[in-house]
Design a protein around this motif. Structure first.
Motif, PDB file in Angstrom:
ATOM      1  N   TRP A   1     -11.883  -2.127  -9.941  1.00 53.29           N
ATOM      2  CA  TRP A   1     -11.297  -0.800 -10.163  1.00 53.29           C
ATOM      3  C   TRP A   1     -11.746  -0.332 -11.534  1.00 53.29           C
ATOM      4  CZ3 TRP A   1      -5.664  -2.316  -8.479  1.00 53.29           C
ATOM      5  CH2 TRP A   1      -5.530  -2.116  -7.093  1.00 53.29           C
TER       6      TRP A   1
ATOM      7  N   LEU B   1     -12.045   5.665  -2.944  1.00 60.89           N
ATOM      8  CA  LEU B   1     -12.127   4.922  -1.685  1.00 60.89           C
ATOM      9  C   LEU B   1     -13.581   4.699  -1.258  1.00 60.89           C
ATOM     10  CD1 LEU B   1      -9.341   6.544   0.542  1.00 60.89           C
ATOM     11  CD2 LEU B   1      -9.250   4.389  -0.711  1.00 60.89           C
TER      12      LEU B   1
ATOM     13  N   TYR C   1      -1.618   2.816  10.408  1.00 62.10           N
ATOM     14  CA  TYR C   1      -1.183   1.420  10.418  1.00 62.10           C
ATOM     15  C   TYR C   1      -0.281   1.168   9.219  1.00 62.10           C
ATOM     16  CZ  TYR C   1      -5.366   1.493  13.279  1.00 62.10           C
ATOM     17  OH  TYR C   1      -6.305   1.821  14.207  1.00 62.10           O
TER      18      TYR C   1
ATOM     19  N   SER D   1       1.914  -0.230   6.503  1.00 65.70           N
ATOM     20  CA  SER D   1       2.057  -1.632   6.141  1.00 65.70           C
ATOM     21  C   SER D   1       3.115  -1.791   5.058  1.00 65.70           C
ATOM     22  CB  SER D   1       0.722  -2.170   5.624  1.00 65.70           C
ATOM     23  OG  SER D   1      -0.313  -1.756   6.484  1.00 65.70           O
TER      24      SER D   1
ATOM     25  N   SER E   1       2.689  -3.688   1.745  1.00 64.80           N
ATOM     26  CA  SER E   1       1.728  -3.265   0.728  1.00 64.80           C
ATOM     27  C   SER E   1       2.374  -2.241  -0.194  1.00 64.80           C
ATOM     28  CB  SER E   1       0.500  -2.659   1.394  1.00 64.80           C
ATOM     29  OG  SER E   1      -0.343  -2.108   0.423  1.00 64.80           O
TER      30      SER E   1
ATOM     31  N   LEU F   1       0.654  -8.926  -8.601  1.00 65.37           N
ATOM     32  CA  LEU F   1      -0.521  -9.684  -8.167  1.00 65.37           C
ATOM     33  C   LEU F   1      -0.575 -11.024  -8.914  1.00 65.37           C
ATOM     34  CD1 LEU F   1      -3.053  -6.709  -8.232  1.00 65.37           C
ATOM     35  CD2 LEU F   1      -1.662  -7.509  -6.321  1.00 65.37           C
TER      36      LEU F   1
ATOM     37  N   ARG G   1      -3.498 -12.047 -11.825  1.00 63.63           N
ATOM     38  CA  ARG G   1      -3.918 -11.140 -12.894  1.00 63.63           C
ATOM     39  C   ARG G   1      -2.917 -11.203 -14.041  1.00 63.63           C
ATOM     40  NH1 ARG G   1      -9.167  -9.760 -11.470  1.00 63.63           N
ATOM     41  NH2 ARG G   1      -9.217  -9.579  -9.194  1.00 63.63           N
TER      42      ARG G   1
ATOM     43  N   PRO H   1      -2.191 -13.346  -0.873  1.00 62.01           N
ATOM     44  CA  PRO H   1      -1.849 -12.101  -1.568  1.00 62.01           C
ATOM     45  C   PRO H   1      -2.662 -10.905  -1.053  1.00 62.01           C
ATOM     46  CG  PRO H   1      -2.385 -13.847  -3.149  1.00 62.01           C
ATOM     47  CD  PRO H   1      -2.767 -14.346  -1.797  1.00 62.01           C
TER      48      PRO H   1
ATOM     49  N   GLN I   1      -0.991  -9.389   1.992  1.00 60.73           N
ATOM     50  CA  GLN I   1       0.172  -8.625   1.572  1.00 60.73           C
ATOM     51  C   GLN I   1      -0.237  -7.281   0.983  1.00 60.73           C
ATOM     52  OE1 GLN I   1       3.771 -10.720  -0.302  1.00 60.73           O
ATOM     53  NE2 GLN I   1       2.652  -9.934  -2.052  1.00 60.73           N
ATOM     54  N   ALA I   2      -1.335  -7.273   0.249  1.00 62.78           N
ATOM     55  CA  ALA I   2      -1.723  -6.067  -0.486  1.00 62.78           C
ATOM     56  C   ALA I   2      -2.351  -5.003   0.415  1.00 62.78           C
ATOM     57  CB  ALA I   2      -2.701  -6.423  -1.604  1.00 62.78           C
ATOM     58  N   CYS I   3      -3.031  -5.414   1.470  1.00 61.96           N
ATOM     59  CA  CYS I   3      -3.805  -4.467   2.277  1.00 61.96           C
ATOM     60  C   CYS I   3      -2.923  -3.370   2.868  1.00 61.96           C
ATOM     61  CB  CYS I   3      -4.533  -5.191   3.405  1.00 61.96           C
ATOM     62  SG  CYS I   3      -5.484  -4.053   4.435  1.00 61.96           S
ATOM     63  N   PRO I   4      -3.235  -2.092   2.595  1.00 65.86           N
ATOM     64  CA  PRO I   4      -2.378  -1.010   3.084  1.00 65.86           C
ATOM     65  C   PRO I   4      -2.652  -0.596   4.528  1.00 65.86           C
ATOM     66  CG  PRO I   4      -4.105  -0.107   1.725  1.00 65.86           C
ATOM     67  CD  PRO I   4      -4.320  -1.597   1.740  1.00 65.86           C
ATOM     68  N   THR I   5      -3.632  -1.220   5.179  1.00 64.59           N
ATOM     69  CA  THR I   5      -3.920  -0.818   6.555  1.00 64.59           C
ATOM     70  C   THR I   5      -3.929  -2.012   7.517  1.00 64.59           C
ATOM     71  OG1 THR I   5      -6.292  -1.079   6.262  1.00 64.59           O
ATOM     72  CG2 THR I   5      -5.386   1.090   5.773  1.00 64.59           C
ATOM     73  N   GLN I   6      -3.606  -3.199   7.028  1.00 61.48           N
ATOM     74  CA  GLN I   6      -3.691  -4.433   7.814  1.00 61.48           C
ATOM     75  C   GLN I   6      -5.116  -4.696   8.300  1.00 61.48           C
ATOM     76  OE1 GLN I   6      -0.386  -4.105  10.728  1.00 61.48           O
ATOM     77  NE2 GLN I   6       0.472  -2.815   9.121  1.00 61.48           N
TER      78      GLN I   6
ATOM     79  N   CYS J   1     -10.219   0.439  -0.388  1.00 59.29           N
ATOM     80  CA  CYS J   1      -9.402   0.705  -1.585  1.00 59.29           C
ATOM     81  C   CYS J   1      -9.499  -0.428  -2.593  1.00 59.29           C
ATOM     82  CB  CYS J   1      -7.945   0.956  -1.205  1.00 59.29           C
ATOM     83  SG  CYS J   1      -7.047  -0.508  -0.627  1.00 59.29           S
ATOM     84  N   ARG J   2      -9.909  -1.603  -2.141  1.00 58.23           N
ATOM     85  CA  ARG J   2     -10.163  -2.762  -3.001  1.00 58.23           C
ATOM     86  C   ARG J   2      -8.891  -3.354  -3.616  1.00 58.23           C
ATOM     87  NH1 ARG J   2     -13.146   1.112  -4.237  1.00 58.23           N
ATOM     88  NH2 ARG J   2     -12.901   1.325  -6.474  1.00 58.23           N
ATOM     89  N   PHE J   3      -7.758  -3.029  -3.014  1.00 56.58           N
ATOM     90  CA  PHE J   3      -6.507  -3.617  -3.470  1.00 56.58           C
ATOM     91  C   PHE J   3      -6.543  -5.135  -3.250  1.00 56.58           C
ATOM     92  CE2 PHE J   3      -1.630  -2.698  -3.330  1.00 56.58           C
ATOM     93  CZ  PHE J   3      -1.502  -3.273  -4.581  1.00 56.58           C
TER      94      PHE J   3
ATOM     95  N   MET K   1      -9.064  -7.057  -3.466  1.00 56.20           N
ATOM     96  CA  MET K   1      -9.885  -7.715  -4.484  1.00 56.20           C
ATOM     97  C   MET K   1      -9.078  -7.932  -5.752  1.00 56.20           C
ATOM     98  SD  MET K   1     -13.486  -5.732  -3.994  1.00 56.20           S
ATOM     99  CE  MET K   1     -14.485  -6.840  -4.954  1.00 56.20           C
ATOM    100  N   ALA K   2      -8.227  -6.946  -6.071  1.00 55.54           N
ATOM    101  CA  ALA K   2      -7.362  -7.115  -7.241  1.00 55.54           C
ATOM    102  C   ALA K   2      -6.335  -8.210  -6.971  1.00 55.54           C
ATOM    103  CB  ALA K   2      -6.666  -5.799  -7.572  1.00 55.54           C
ATOM    104  N   ALA K   3      -5.929  -8.327  -5.702  1.00 58.05           N
ATOM    105  CA  ALA K   3      -4.869  -9.279  -5.365  1.00 58.05           C
ATOM    106  C   ALA K   3      -5.368 -10.714  -5.306  1.00 58.05           C
ATOM    107  CB  ALA K   3      -4.244  -8.889  -4.019  1.00 58.05           C
ATOM    108  N   CYS K   4      -6.642 -10.920  -4.938  1.00 57.00           N
ATOM    109  CA  CYS K   4      -7.145 -12.281  -4.738  1.00 57.00           C
ATOM    110  C   CYS K   4      -7.295 -13.018  -6.068  1.00 57.00           C
ATOM    111  CB  CYS K   4      -8.495 -12.262  -4.030  1.00 57.00           C
ATOM    112  SG  CYS K   4      -9.164 -13.928  -3.830  1.00 57.00           S
TER     113      CYS K   4
END
Lengths: 385, 274
Positions: free
Chosen positions: A49, A107, A119, A121, A124, A186, A189, B144, B147-152, B172-174, B176-179
């Motif tokens: 990011w 994105l 979907y 979630s 999230s 997270l 981090r 993690p 859990q983070a993924c906003p679309t499954q 969105c790469r959420f 990647m931040a979470a891993c």
């Protein structure tokens, strides 16, 4: 009411054309990014990011900062804020428009963004962020518009706006809290993994938002006949003062915990930001400038003589605004990614294309802000006249 | 009037309650037949299955050669782009220069201090000082990224494998931040010009989506072991962590093993015998 926006002076139109030009240049750059992918940015595998998300985070704060005029006026009947409440709400609208645009330009597959709705979630944090950001945006549009319309017709705003106004207060706190939760939940981090992140976000938001509002008040006084009122600006300045001090205090708390405990995975990020890490120190001068700006700003606002100085106040506010932007925009996101979870150091700097798109998003926000403020100030002039 | 409407309300409520009571039975009946149909259609006879898939890496069997082969086999068979690959100018004209920081990796080597940063030690045993440890997605029990993924688009299968739907990912790469293991890569650009030879058994990806190791779910479904296992000359074993008789469990019983960043509570399914 919108017809007001198409009647303006030469300077008004010049400003609009300038904004449109920046937006156009950004749109062309975005086409390149859209076709070729985010390779056009300085982001990488390790720093996934960058500038977009950083500015997003900062602007969520500016949007939330609008609540600092709403709370005194609507909860404590602080009459002096009567004239600027609408300015706070419209600033929130413009800031949120920019936030949503920053998410979209970040994105990888923007055409799929509605998957977030298809979907849903609930585990999230991004899901909740989407809910509160859009909720707060619509609340502010409806409230601002209805209250302004009522003022124009010189009647009381409809009764149903009251509950919406009260609802907008927890939403304002909510947008920045949930945005902090994106980061601080997270596990890997260390820089973000702190409970003080959400309070710190709010503190810097309540400084940056009102500081920008004061600057906007100066601009309004210069270019329109509407006077937001010096007393209101002074009260705002006091709010900025304590909020920025709270932000600095939270930062000191964070530094103490990190450096005194000495846990490497938490310490490495602050080391990188403040002193450099393994020979990498791109952000060090920025971070120190940011903290010096915020500290000086706080001192200038505490001392009544300096706070009351009409020439110094906008400069102080600009210092705090820029300082908060460096702290939250530049440092907060990059700092969380450097070093990486494997303790590799990959530095980040935005590319020219990334900066161009960022500027265009800001230009879009300023266009929205200009139009909304044009409506507000013209109607307030009309009513007074 | 009042009484009548209340009675009719009670009637409706009663019917609704019966309906609610019947619902679980009905779904049960439905799922039963549905499940059977699916088993016939979806499950391959020779497919390998497990309660929870896991990986054990025997570090004593690793060397530079083996590690290189592992990465090579995985990346080639999964169409992972290699930015050093010379682009076919005719097929992909005007390809822009690559940025090595934006590379894609599924499984690769890291030195001990990077693979296990929380175990950094200046007096590390000599044999580990220069050894490359293969690192990859840990298919965490508490992932993690899921859990983070906003679309499954990132999801966890019942057998423990963390998979990705490349067509649902919004980039969105959420995740990647979470891993906490840096296991994920983002397609900053179209990867296809950098694939030497496209393997038709596995899809190529488009720009703008995240990807990572899938524990060769596509091979397990055909009764084959993952590519890395086959290339590892016995250094990597994949099996059912919840089956006490499985090879992975036997290895874990007989040897001391470590996992990456155990203190985070993600419960990695990849073990390193040291």
């Amino acid at each position: 009411m919108l017809e007001i926006a198409i009647k303006g002076s030469r300077n008004y139109w010049l400003w609009i054309v300038l904004l449109l030009a920046v937006m156009g240049a950004g749109a062309i750059t975005y086409i390149d990014q859209f076709t070729n992918g985010l390779m056009t940015t300085g982001m990488s595998r390790d720093v996934s990011w960058g500038f977009y998300i950083a500015n997003f985070t900062f602007l969520v704060g500016v949007a939330a900062g609008g609540v600092m005029v709403v709370i005194p006026y609507y909860l404590h009947d602080y009459e002096k804020f009567h004239r600027i409440t609408i300015l706070g709400e419209f600033l929130a609208v413009a800031a949120l428009v920019m936030c949503l645009l920053f998410i979209i330009v970040d994105l990888g597959q923007p055409t799929r963004m509605l998957n977030v709705l298809l979907y849903p979630s609930p585990k999230s944090m991004l899901f909740y962020d989407m809910l509160v950001l859009n909720g707060y945006l619509f609340l502010n549009i409806i409230i601002g518009w209805k209250v302004l319309e009522a003022e124009r017709n010189q009647v009381e705003p409809p009764m149903w706006t009251k509950p919406l106004i009260y609802l907008s207060i927890p939403f304002a706190i909510g947008i920045h809290t949930v945005t902090a939760y994106l980061y601080c939940g997270l596990p890997g981090r260390g820089y973000w993994l702190t409970a003080v992140l959400a309070p710190r976000f709010l503190a810097s938001a309540f400084a940056a938002g009102p500081a920008f509002l004061i600057i906007l008040c100066y601009i309004i006084r210069k270019f329109t006949k509407f006077d937001p009122g010096w007393d209101a600006m002074q009260t705002l300045a006091k709010i900025v003062c304590w909020a920025i001090i709270a932000n600095l205090f939270f930062f000191v708390c964070e530094c103490f915990v990190v450096f005194y405990s000495g846990i490497p995975s938490h310490m490495a990020h602050l080391q990188y930001l403040l002193f450099g890490y393994h020979g990498y120190h791109a952000l060090v001068p920025w971070m120190w400038s940011g903290f010096i700006l915020m500290t000086l700003g706080a001192i200038f606002l505490i001392i009544p003589k300096l706070r009351n100085n009409k020439t110094l106040l906008p400069i102080t506010c600009a210092m705090i605004f820029i300082g908060a932007w460096i702290d939250k925009g530049l440092g907060m996101i990059s700092g969380g990614f450097v070093p990486s979870p494997l303790h590799h150091v990959t530095e980040y700097a935005p590319t020219g294309k990334e900066i161009m798109i960022t500027l265009a998003v800001y230009a879009t926000g300023f266009l929205v802000l200009t139009i909304l403020y044009k409506l507000a100030t013209t109607i307030k002039e009309e009513v007074r006249g | 009037m009042m009484k009548k409407s209340r009675r009719s309300f009670l009637k409706v409520a009663g019917i609704a309650a019966i309906g609610l009571g019947a619902a679980p039975a009905m779904t049960f009946a439905a799922s039963d037949s549905h499940g059977a149909a699916q088993a016939v259609k979806g499950k391959n006879q020779e497919a390998l299955s497990a309660h929870r898939w896991g990986m054990v890496i025997d570090t004593s069997k690793l060397n530079e050669e083996v590690a290189k082969n592992i990465t090579e086999a995985c990346h080639r068979n999964h169409n992972v782009p290699d930015f050093n690959h010379e682009v076919d100018e005719e097929k992909y004209p005007n390809t822009r220069p690559t940025n090595p920081k934006q590379e894609i990796k599924w499984i690769w080597e890291e030195h001990f201090n990077y693979a296990f940063p929380d175990m950094e030690d200046e007096f590390l045993v000599e044999k580990f000082k220069h050894l490359g440890f293969p690192v990859t997605c840990n298919h965490c029990k508490n992932a993690p990224c899921v859990q983070a993924c906003p679309t499954q688009a990132t999801f966890k299968r019942e057998d423990g494998i963390v998979l990705m739907d490349f067509h649902r990912c919004i980039g969105c790469r959420f995740c990647m931040a979470a891993c906490p293991y840096g296991a994920r890569s983002f397609n900053f650009r179209d990867p296809r010009p950098f694939i030497a030879e496209t393997v038709p058994e596995f899809p190529t990806r488009s720009k703008g989506v995240v990807e990572k190791c899938n524990l060769c779910a596509e091979r397990l479904a055909k009764g084959q072991m993952p590519h890395c296992v086959e290339a590892s000359e016995g250094a990597i074993v994949v099996g059912d962590l919840e089956d006490p008789e499985s090879e992975v469990r036997v290895l874990l019983n007989e040897n001391y093993s470590i996992r990456r960043k155990q203190s985070l509570g993600t419960e990695p399914s990849v073990y390193y015998v040291v």
